[in-house]
Design a protein around this motif. Structure first.
Motif, PDB file in Angstrom:
ATOM      1  N   PHE A  41       0.840  -1.198   0.000  1.00 46.56           N
ATOM      2  CA  PHE A  41       0.000   0.000   0.000  1.00 46.56           C
ATOM      3  C   PHE A  41       0.875   1.249   0.000  1.00 46.56           C
ATOM      4  O   PHE A  41       0.615   2.198  -0.737  1.00 46.56           O
ATOM      5  N   PHE A  52      -8.449   2.238  -4.283  1.00 47.69           N
ATOM      6  CA  PHE A  52      -8.184   0.821  -4.068  1.00 47.69           C
ATOM      7  C   PHE A  52      -9.481   0.029  -4.139  1.00 47.69           C
ATOM      8  O   PHE A  52     -10.440   0.333  -3.436  1.00 47.69           O
ATOM      9  N   ASP A  53      -9.507  -0.985  -4.992  1.00 47.37           N
ATOM     10  CA  ASP A  53     -10.618  -1.923  -5.122  1.00 47.37           C
ATOM     11  C   ASP A  53     -10.274  -3.111  -4.230  1.00 47.37           C
ATOM     12  O   ASP A  53      -9.353  -3.870  -4.526  1.00 47.37           O
ATOM     13  N   LEU A  54     -10.971  -3.253  -3.122  1.00 44.47           N
ATOM     14  CA  LEU A  54     -10.584  -4.208  -2.088  1.00 44.47           C
ATOM     15  C   LEU A  54     -11.612  -5.319  -1.921  1.00 44.47           C
ATOM     16  O   LEU A  54     -12.813  -5.062  -1.842  1.00 44.47           O
ATOM     17  N   ARG A  55     -11.118  -6.537  -1.862  1.00 45.17           N
ATOM     18  CA  ARG A  55     -11.940  -7.713  -1.612  1.00 45.17           C
ATOM     19  C   ARG A  55     -11.504  -8.273  -0.271  1.00 45.17           C
ATOM     20  O   ARG A  55     -10.304  -8.450  -0.041  1.00 45.17           O
ATOM     21  N   VAL A  56     -12.470  -8.558   0.587  1.00 48.45           N
ATOM     22  CA  VAL A  56     -12.138  -8.996   1.935  1.00 48.45           C
ATOM     23  C   VAL A  56     -12.940 -10.236   2.318  1.00 48.45           C
ATOM     24  O   VAL A  56     -14.024 -10.481   1.789  1.00 48.45           O
ATOM     25  N   PHE A  69      -7.476  -9.454   3.191  1.00 45.36           N
ATOM     26  CA  PHE A  69      -7.638  -9.173   1.771  1.00 45.36           C
ATOM     27  C   PHE A  69      -7.623 -10.514   1.055  1.00 45.36           C
ATOM     28  O   PHE A  69      -6.931 -11.452   1.472  1.00 45.36           O
ATOM     29  N   VAL A  78      -6.564  -7.104   6.911  1.00 46.30           N
ATOM     30  CA  VAL A  78      -7.078  -5.782   6.531  1.00 46.30           C
ATOM     31  C   VAL A  78      -6.558  -4.736   7.508  1.00 46.30           C
ATOM     32  O   VAL A  78      -6.177  -3.638   7.101  1.00 46.30           O
ATOM     33  N   GLY A  81      -3.195  -3.405   6.429  1.00 43.50           N
ATOM     34  CA  GLY A  81      -3.285  -2.531   5.254  1.00 43.50           C
ATOM     35  C   GLY A  81      -3.856  -1.167   5.601  1.00 43.50           C
ATOM     36  O   GLY A  81      -3.360  -0.136   5.137  1.00 43.50           O
ATOM     37  N   LEU A  99     -11.355   3.969  -0.690  1.00 40.54           N
ATOM     38  CA  LEU A  99     -11.310   2.536  -0.426  1.00 40.54           C
ATOM     39  C   LEU A  99     -12.657   1.945  -0.840  1.00 40.54           C
ATOM     40  O   LEU A  99     -13.678   2.248  -0.234  1.00 40.54           O
ATOM     41  N   PHE A 101     -14.651  -1.159  -0.852  1.00 40.56           N
ATOM     42  CA  PHE A 101     -14.864  -2.520  -0.355  1.00 40.56           C
ATOM     43  C   PHE A 101     -16.131  -3.053  -1.026  1.00 40.56           C
ATOM     44  O   PHE A 101     -17.221  -2.927  -0.500  1.00 40.56           O
TER      45      PHE A 101
END
Length: 119
Positions: A41, A52-56, A69, A78, A81, A99, A101
């Motif tokens: 990051f 940021f395209d974030l998958r959690v 993540f 997460v 980050g 961000l 999510f």
């Protein structure tokens, strides 16, 4: 991405099966196939990235409410980050970071509350 962790809940059954059969080899291929970014990051922020395209996801079967993540395989926590992003913003007070999510896997209400608390 952690090649030793289980395949994420974002993957189809056939991918999970192949990873179970071929184990580490399959996960090495998945890592190359799934990794969209190899910079931290901090490195991305210093390079000018502000979105940021974030998958959690939680890790199914893991106690507690920690979230990670994910993109095929589990990555960093997460929390770690978000700390990196927060440290950057504390130094660069006029910057804005988005961000997004937009993918949540294996998350119960307690995981969402944990995420909101961290944010």
């Amino acid at each position: 991405m952690d090649e030793k962790a289980p395949v994420g809940p974002d993957q189809k059954a056939v991918v999970k099966h192949l990873a179970a059969v071929f184990r580490l080899l399959a996960k090495k291929v998945m890592k190359k196939w799934s990794m969209t970014q190899n910079l931290t990051f901090k490195e991305q922020l210093e390079g000018g990235i502000r979105y940021f395209d974030l998958r959690v996801s939680s890790k199914p079967g893991e106690p507690g409410h920690e979230i990670y993540f994910i993109h095929g395989l589990f990555g960093h926590k997460v929390r770690d980050g978000l700390n990196d992003i927060n440290n950057f913003l504390n130094v660069h007070r006029k910057e804005v970071v988005f961000l997004d999510f937009n993918h949540h896997y294996a998350m119960e209400e307690e995981h969402h509350r944990y995420l909101l608390t961290m944010l």
